[in-house]
Design a protein around this motif. Structure first.
Motif, PDB file in Angstrom:
ATOM      1  N   THR A 514      28.567   3.801  10.934  1.00  0.00           N
ATOM      2  CA  THR A 514      27.848   5.064  10.897  1.00  0.00           C
ATOM      3  C   THR A 514      27.225   5.275   9.524  1.00  0.00           C
ATOM      4  OG1 THR A 514      29.813   6.300  10.197  1.00  0.00           O
ATOM      5  CG2 THR A 514      29.485   6.020  12.571  1.00  0.00           C
ATOM      6  N   GLU A 515      26.336   6.276   9.447  1.00  0.00           N
ATOM      7  CA  GLU A 515      25.688   6.567   8.170  1.00  0.00           C
ATOM      8  C   GLU A 515      26.703   7.061   7.152  1.00  0.00           C
ATOM      9  OE1 GLU A 515      22.435   9.192   8.623  1.00  0.00           O
ATOM     10  OE2 GLU A 515      21.334   7.900  10.025  1.00  0.00           O
ATOM     11  N   ASP A 516      27.732   7.815   7.596  1.00  0.00           N
ATOM     12  CA  ASP A 516      28.747   8.283   6.652  1.00  0.00           C
ATOM     13  C   ASP A 516      29.527   7.119   6.071  1.00  0.00           C
ATOM     14  OD1 ASP A 516      27.957  10.860   7.125  1.00  0.00           O
ATOM     15  OD2 ASP A 516      29.465  11.226   8.690  1.00  0.00           O
ATOM     16  N   GLU A 517      29.829   6.129   6.915  1.00  0.00           N
ATOM     17  CA  GLU A 517      30.556   4.961   6.410  1.00  0.00           C
ATOM     18  C   GLU A 517      29.707   4.142   5.446  1.00  0.00           C
ATOM     19  OE1 GLU A 517      33.501   3.982  10.189  1.00  0.00           O
ATOM     20  OE2 GLU A 517      31.440   3.239  10.200  1.00  0.00           O
ATOM     21  N   LEU A 518      28.400   4.094   5.687  1.00  0.00           N
ATOM     22  CA  LEU A 518      27.527   3.327   4.804  1.00  0.00           C
ATOM     23  C   LEU A 518      27.272   4.042   3.487  1.00  0.00           C
ATOM     24  CD1 LEU A 518      24.925   2.048   7.413  1.00  0.00           C
ATOM     25  CD2 LEU A 518      26.712   0.727   6.289  1.00  0.00           C
ATOM     26  N   ARG A 519      27.420   5.387   3.442  1.00  0.00           N
ATOM     27  CA  ARG A 519      27.176   6.135   2.216  1.00  0.00           C
ATOM     28  C   ARG A 519      28.467   6.460   1.467  1.00  0.00           C
ATOM     29  NH1 ARG A 519      23.322   9.292   5.334  1.00  0.00           N
ATOM     30  NH2 ARG A 519      24.939  10.873   5.579  1.00  0.00           N
ATOM     31  N   GLY A 520      29.603   6.224   2.077  1.00  0.00           N
ATOM     32  CA  GLY A 520      30.873   6.589   1.456  1.00  0.00           C
ATOM     33  C   GLY A 520      31.232   5.688   0.289  1.00  0.00           C
ATOM     34  N   PRO A 521      32.293   6.058  -0.455  1.00  0.00           N
ATOM     35  CA  PRO A 521      32.696   5.265  -1.626  1.00  0.00           C
ATOM     36  C   PRO A 521      33.197   3.876  -1.253  1.00  0.00           C
ATOM     37  CG  PRO A 521      34.307   7.000  -1.158  1.00  0.00           C
ATOM     38  CD  PRO A 521      33.135   7.262  -0.287  1.00  0.00           C
ATOM     39  N   ALA A 522      33.652   3.709  -0.026  1.00  0.00           N
ATOM     40  CA  ALA A 522      34.164   2.408   0.410  1.00  0.00           C
ATOM     41  C   ALA A 522      33.139   1.662   1.253  1.00  0.00           C
ATOM     42  CB  ALA A 522      35.467   2.592   1.193  1.00  0.00           C
ATOM     43  N   ALA A 523      31.842   1.950   1.035  1.00  0.00           N
ATOM     44  CA  ALA A 523      30.809   1.346   1.863  1.00  0.00           C
ATOM     45  C   ALA A 523      30.779  -0.166   1.699  1.00  0.00           C
ATOM     46  CB  ALA A 523      29.440   1.945   1.517  1.00  0.00           C
ATOM     47  N   ARG A 524      30.926  -0.651   0.449  1.00  0.00           N
ATOM     48  CA  ARG A 524      30.875  -2.096   0.231  1.00  0.00           C
ATOM     49  C   ARG A 524      32.012  -2.805   0.953  1.00  0.00           C
ATOM     50  NH1 ARG A 524      28.105  -5.214  -3.325  1.00  0.00           N
ATOM     51  NH2 ARG A 524      28.962  -7.259  -3.818  1.00  0.00           N
ATOM     52  N   ALA A 587      30.527 -11.881  21.772  1.00  0.00           N
ATOM     53  CA  ALA A 587      31.844 -11.426  21.336  1.00  0.00           C
ATOM     54  C   ALA A 587      32.023  -9.922  21.510  1.00  0.00           C
ATOM     55  CB  ALA A 587      32.070 -11.807  19.878  1.00  0.00           C
ATOM     56  N   SER A 588      31.024  -9.130  21.141  1.00  0.00           N
ATOM     57  CA  SER A 588      31.165  -7.673  21.176  1.00  0.00           C
ATOM     58  C   SER A 588      29.791  -7.036  21.023  1.00  0.00           C
ATOM     59  CB  SER A 588      32.083  -7.178  20.055  1.00  0.00           C
ATOM     60  OG  SER A 588      31.521  -7.502  18.786  1.00  0.00           O
ATOM     61  N   ASP A 589      29.749  -5.715  21.275  1.00  0.00           N
ATOM     62  CA  ASP A 589      28.505  -4.979  21.044  1.00  0.00           C
ATOM     63  C   ASP A 589      28.122  -5.015  19.578  1.00  0.00           C
ATOM     64  OD1 ASP A 589      28.300  -4.370  23.700  1.00  0.00           O
ATOM     65  OD2 ASP A 589      29.222  -2.384  23.505  1.00  0.00           O
ATOM     66  N   GLU A 590      29.123  -4.940  18.701  1.00  0.00           N
ATOM     67  CA  GLU A 590      28.840  -4.997  17.271  1.00  0.00           C
ATOM     68  C   GLU A 590      28.247  -6.352  16.902  1.00  0.00           C
ATOM     69  OE1 GLU A 590      31.115  -3.305  13.447  1.00  0.00           O
ATOM     70  OE2 GLU A 590      32.189  -4.931  14.457  1.00  0.00           O
ATOM     71  N   GLY A 591      28.780  -7.432  17.492  1.00  0.00           N
ATOM     72  CA  GLY A 591      28.246  -8.753  17.215  1.00  0.00           C
ATOM     73  C   GLY A 591      26.812  -8.890  17.692  1.00  0.00           C
ATOM     74  N   ARG A 592      26.503  -8.280  18.847  1.00  0.00           N
ATOM     75  CA  ARG A 592      25.130  -8.332  19.350  1.00  0.00           C
ATOM     76  C   ARG A 592      24.168  -7.630  18.394  1.00  0.00           C
ATOM     77  NH1 ARG A 592      22.670  -4.491  21.993  1.00  0.00           N
ATOM     78  NH2 ARG A 592      24.658  -3.442  22.439  1.00  0.00           N
ATOM     79  N   VAL A 593      24.576  -6.465  17.870  1.00  0.00           N
ATOM     80  CA  VAL A 593      23.715  -5.726  16.942  1.00  0.00           C
ATOM     81  C   VAL A 593      23.540  -6.507  15.642  1.00  0.00           C
ATOM     82  CG1 VAL A 593      23.487  -3.607  15.581  1.00  0.00           C
ATOM     83  CG2 VAL A 593      24.320  -3.501  17.950  1.00  0.00           C
ATOM     84  N   VAL A 594      24.632  -7.084  15.130  1.00  0.00           N
ATOM     85  CA  VAL A 594      24.553  -7.848  13.880  1.00  0.00           C
ATOM     86  C   VAL A 594      23.643  -9.066  14.063  1.00  0.00           C
ATOM     87  CG1 VAL A 594      25.857  -9.261  12.255  1.00  0.00           C
ATOM     88  CG2 VAL A 594      26.750  -7.051  12.999  1.00  0.00           C
ATOM     89  N   HIS A 595      23.783  -9.747  15.192  1.00  0.00           N
ATOM     90  CA  HIS A 595      22.949 -10.920  15.459  1.00  0.00           C
ATOM     91  C   HIS A 595      21.462 -10.553  15.427  1.00  0.00           C
ATOM     92  CE1 HIS A 595      20.893 -13.876  18.089  1.00  0.00           C
ATOM     93  NE2 HIS A 595      21.751 -14.747  17.560  1.00  0.00           N
ATOM     94  N   ARG A 596      21.106  -9.467  16.098  1.00  0.00           N
ATOM     95  CA  ARG A 596      19.703  -9.041  16.115  1.00  0.00           C
ATOM     96  C   ARG A 596      19.232  -8.639  14.715  1.00  0.00           C
ATOM     97  NH1 ARG A 596      20.145  -5.037  19.386  1.00  0.00           N
ATOM     98  NH2 ARG A 596      20.053  -3.363  17.841  1.00  0.00           N
ATOM     99  N   GLN A 597      20.066  -7.898  13.955  1.00  0.00           N
ATOM    100  CA  GLN A 597      19.671  -7.447  12.620  1.00  0.00           C
ATOM    101  C   GLN A 597      19.504  -8.623  11.663  1.00  0.00           C
ATOM    102  OE1 GLN A 597      22.790  -4.650  11.697  1.00  0.00           O
ATOM    103  NE2 GLN A 597      21.663  -2.906  12.572  1.00  0.00           N
ATOM    104  N   VAL A 598      20.401  -9.612  11.729  1.00  0.00           N
ATOM    105  CA  VAL A 598      20.302 -10.759  10.816  1.00  0.00           C
ATOM    106  C   VAL A 598      19.006 -11.512  11.044  1.00  0.00           C
ATOM    107  CG1 VAL A 598      21.281 -13.026  10.304  1.00  0.00           C
ATOM    108  CG2 VAL A 598      22.763 -11.039  10.436  1.00  0.00           C
ATOM    109  N   TRP A 599      18.687 -11.815  12.298  1.00  0.00           N
ATOM    110  CA  TRP A 599      17.482 -12.594  12.558  1.00  0.00           C
ATOM    111  C   TRP A 599      16.202 -11.799  12.272  1.00  0.00           C
ATOM    112  CZ3 TRP A 599      16.915 -17.586  13.003  1.00  0.00           C
ATOM    113  CH2 TRP A 599      18.030 -18.362  13.326  1.00  0.00           C
ATOM    114  N   GLN A 600      16.199 -10.511  12.587  1.00  0.00           N
ATOM    115  CA  GLN A 600      14.994  -9.711  12.318  1.00  0.00           C
ATOM    116  C   GLN A 600      14.766  -9.529  10.816  1.00  0.00           C
ATOM    117  OE1 GLN A 600      15.224  -6.031  14.505  1.00  0.00           O
ATOM    118  NE2 GLN A 600      15.085  -7.031  16.513  1.00  0.00           N
TER     119      GLN A 600
END
Length: 817
Positions: A514-524, A587-600
């Motif tokens: 989520t956007e909160d997780e990406l902006r939080g102090p532990a985002a990295r 593997a998962s919905d998350e894996g499908r999204v990551v696969h598309r984002q990496v290649w794009q």
């Protein structure tokens, strides 16, 4: 001449008749006591009826008949009115005369009588005469002892003096002299002093002339040497062709050396699309008309701005020859660029440079991806699906199977060496056989010089093939296969490095975070854990970075590189060691999204669509004399490509122009001509012109000038670009060729269908004699109306007031009320 009497307002005249006779009937009817006066009452009633009918249905005939009736009725009414007065006879006569005069003035104001005259007029047609006043008319073509061109023209004009007098009688002659512009003359005379020859300006001035009835000239007589040096020959011919639309004949009379004596090169306007895509290859047809250079080798160049990209050699076989060459052009970068075709004469023939330029807008287009594989497989299917999910990506799969491979590549190579460059990104998958070496060389050239992105994603089979090992692609690769290695099988975890997490290819890969997780102090930490949740890769080739400029974006758990990138000339390259990434999708919905984002995102980075600033002028060279005297302008265009409309609108653009001062050691910059020049936004482009209203022409001295463009965004990002143009000081009228009789001949030929022709100066007397014999005057009938009220309204009012004043004085003296 025929004159007729009319009433401007017949309705009011009829109304006046009706009123006068009606009043007469009422007034006199009350006083009628004798039987003999009945005819008067009947006449009054008839006049009332006639006037009323004319009022309801007025015609010019009835109005003309009622005019004397109206005047008589008013006079009769006045006479009867005062016949009962007891004053002296002279007093009553004076009153009748005064009142009748007043009534005539009132009737004149109401009826507006007028006199129409028909006048026959013979209108002379317009004949425009254009006499060249440029300095080249002072040249003596046959040596100092022979007459100059202007003197030869004066001799011909003197021989045709009788015809000229007759022409002045039969034509409305509009005489103009032209150099940098056309100005009216009072006599047929050539004074060769103008610093330039602007044929187009003179022709356009003649084209706009009109007779008193709005008719265009029947003919334009042009006496010149044809040495146009303000614009190109194609523009002159187009200006001549415009006369056909208004049926005006162009009569060209040439004075100069015989054809072929002076070398001459003409280039037609470059017929190219005004707007092309970044990766669109288009054809540039170059049409050259060569004169007087038979058997000579002419160097032809095509340039983007000032960078040559295509060359050819022309060799005319005839004294006058039309040559044509076609070139394939690929735009350099987004923005507006100047495309120039340049022909240079051999040094032995003067070394003059002839060129023509046009502006081409290069627009951003969807990212074009070519995916090359030997045969379809699971990995290619998932990659194509991921790329096609992006709105701004167009992917083309190319599967090379069986014996059709050679024919396929030959077909593409026939389209040109740079056919790879029609794509933004090339992805090479598993290739079992080697591609032709010429194709690999062209691909390497496209990456380095054209900015094509290259991704090697075929695993060990591709890296170990001749397509990569010891091939034209080898020097471009950011990594290489380890010596004596084989494919690494097993569970290999894809783990981005610190540099990889900040690299544009992987920085925005977020999966389902989520956007909160990406902006939080532990985002990295969250982003790092995202990659550990993905399934391991099934295998990878063992590679190692081979350049200090290479960036390792990802490694496996043992620290061996899996993804390496590098900037390569104008392009970018990436090498992926993995064998397949499709297990992420399953593997998962998350894996499908990551696969598309990496290649794009990896494809977007390889396409190198970063914003770029650009600035250019419409031409590379400008003549100093033309800028000062002919009103020419230097058009400048600038912009930043790769930004959205809102981002571009928020930029603060700045443009300065500096003259480059060449010292003994290096080029130095003089003070800016203006800081900064005002820019006008036109869509995605900013424009301005020189000389500007706040910048005098005295600052535009001959020399080389640098354009410095800068655009800054609100967050502090700055894009800069530079360009150059040159202002040349030379005597245009003395620069070869000083005459171009062939141009005059071709311009006149454009109007052959309406009587256009070309003659030498020696044939001018016979040409003028032919014109004098043709009587083209047209007969017109003009109607001239004399309306006394319209011509002198105050005189009529004075007439009325005078009559009333006389009547009042008479009554006053007689003691009448």
């Amino acid at each position: 001449m025929l004159a007729t009497f009319v009433l401007t307002h017949p309705t009011l005249a009829a109304a006046a008749v009706a009123v006068s006779f009606g009043l007469l009937t009422l007034f006199y009817g009350r006083r009628a006591r004798r039987p003999g006066d009945g005819w008067r009452i009947g006449t009054g009633v008839a006049g009332l009826i006639a006037g009323t009918s004319a009022l309801l249905a007025p015609t010019q005939v009835t109005a003309l008949l009622l005019t004397p009736l109206g005047l008589a009725g008013g006079a009769w009414l006045i006479t009867v009115w005062y016949s009962s007065q007891t004053a002296a006879r002279s007093t009553r006569v004076a009153l009748v005369v005064a009142r009748c005069s007043a009534w005539a003035a009132v009737f004149t104001l109401l009826a507006r009588p007028a006199c129409d005259r028909e006048l026959v007029v013979w209108e002379r047609p317009v004949l425009a005469v254009l006499l060249d006043q440029s300095a080249s008319l002072g040249i003596r073509d046959d040596g100092e002892s022979q007459p100059a061109r202007a003197e030869r023209a004066h001799t011909a004009l003197h021989a045709a003096s009788a015809a000229i007098r007759q022409i002045d009688e039969r034509y409305d002659v509009r005489l103009f002299g032209f150099g940098t512009q056309a100005t009216p003359l009072s006599q047929w005379q050539i004074v060769p002093r103008a610093p330039a020859t602007a044929l187009v300006a003179a022709l356009r001035t003649a084209r706009e002339l009109r007779s008193t009835r709005g008719q265009p000239p029947v003919a334009v007589l042009l006496i010149s040497d044809g040495g146009e040096n303000v614009t190109d020959a194609a523009t002159v011919r187009r200006a001549g062709a415009d006369f056909v639309l208004q049926r005006t004949a162009l009569l060209s009379v040439g004075v100069g050396p015989p054809p072929g004596q002076v070398p001459r090169i003409e280039l037609d306007h470059l017929a190219v699309p005004p707007r092309v895509g970044l990766r669109d290859t288009f054809v540039v047809p170059v049409r050259v008309r060569a004169q007087g250079v038979r058997g000579e080798l002419l160097a032809l160049q095509l340039l983007w701005n000032e960078d040559p990209f295509a060359e050819a050699t022309l060799r005319p076989d005839y004294e006058i020859e039309h040559l044509r060459r076609e070139f394939e052009a690929l735009p350099p970068t987004p923005g507006v660029h100047r495309l120039t075709a340049r022909v240079t004469l051999p040094h032995a023939r003067g070394g003059q440079v002839f060129e023509v330029s046009t502006l081409v807008e290069v627009a951003q287009t969807p990212i074009r991806v070519l995916y090359v594989e030997s045969a379809p497989r699971q990995e290619s299917a998932f990659i194509l699906r991921a790329l096609r999910a992006a709105d701004d990506v167009e992917v083309t799969p190319l599967f090379i199977m069986g014996g059709g491979r050679v024919e396929l590549w030959q077909t593409r190579e026939e389209r040109g060496r740079d056919w790879w460059s029609s794509y933004d990104v090339i992805i090479l998958g598993r290739l079992r056989s080697a591609l032709p070496r010429s194709a690999l060389t062209a691909l390497a050239d496209g990456v380095e010089r054209r900015g094509v992105g290259l991704l090697l994603a075929g695993g060990f089979e591709l890296l170990a093939s001749d397509n990569v090992h010891d091939s034209p692609l080898t020097p471009l690769l950011p990594a290489a296969l380890r010596p004596h290695s084989s494919a690494e099988l097993g569970a290999l975890q894809f783990l981005p490095t610190s540099a990889g997490l900040e690299h544009p290819a992987l920085r925005d890969v977020s999966g389902l975070l989520t956007e909160d997780e990406l902006r939080g102090p532990a985002a990295r930490e969250e982003r790092q854990r995202l990659w550990t949740r993905l399934p391991a890769l099934g295998g990878a080739a063992r590679i190692e970075a081979r350049s200090p400029l290479a960036t390792i974006l990802a490694m496996d758990g043992t620290g061996r590189p899996l993804l390496v990138t590098q900037e390569i000339g104008r392009g970018r390259g990436a090498l992926a060691a993995w064998e397949q990434t499709w297990p992420w999708v399953l593997a998962s919905d998350e894996g499908r999204v990551v696969h598309r984002q990496v290649w794009q995102q990896l494809t977007l980075w390889l396409a190198n669509r970063r914003p770029r600033a650009w600035v250019t002028s419409d031409r590379a060279r400008y003549d100093h004399t033309t800028l000062l005297s002919a009103g020419a302008k230097i058009a400048i265009f600038a912009g930043v490509s790769g930004l959205g409309t809102e981002e571009r609108a928020a930029l603060a653009p700045r443009l300065t122009v500096r003259r480059i001062l060449n010292s003994m050691f290096a080029a130095e910059h003089g003070p800016p001509l203006d800081s900064p020049l005002p820019l006008v936004a036109e869509g995605a482009t900013w424009t301005t012109t020189l000389p500007h209203t706040i910048l005098g022409t005295e600052n535009l001295e001959p020399g080389t000038y640098e354009l410095a463009f800068e655009a800054q965004s609100q967050d502090g990002a700055t894009w800069e670009a530079t360009g150059r143009f040159e202002i040349v000081a030379e005597d245009l009228e003395r620069r070869p060729p000083t005459a171009d009789l062939a141009l005059l001949r071709s311009v006149a030929a454009e109007t052959t269908t309406v009587g256009g022709l070309y003659r030498d100066i020696a044939e001018l007397p016979s040409l003028l004699a032919d014109l004098a014999r043709q009587d083209r005057r047209e007969r017109y009938v003009e109607r001239i109306r004399y309306d006394v009220v319209e011509r002198d309204p105050w005189g009529v009012f004075g007439w009325l007031l005078t009559a009333l004043a006389v009547e009042w004085l008479v009554r006053k003296r007689a003691g009448m009320t």
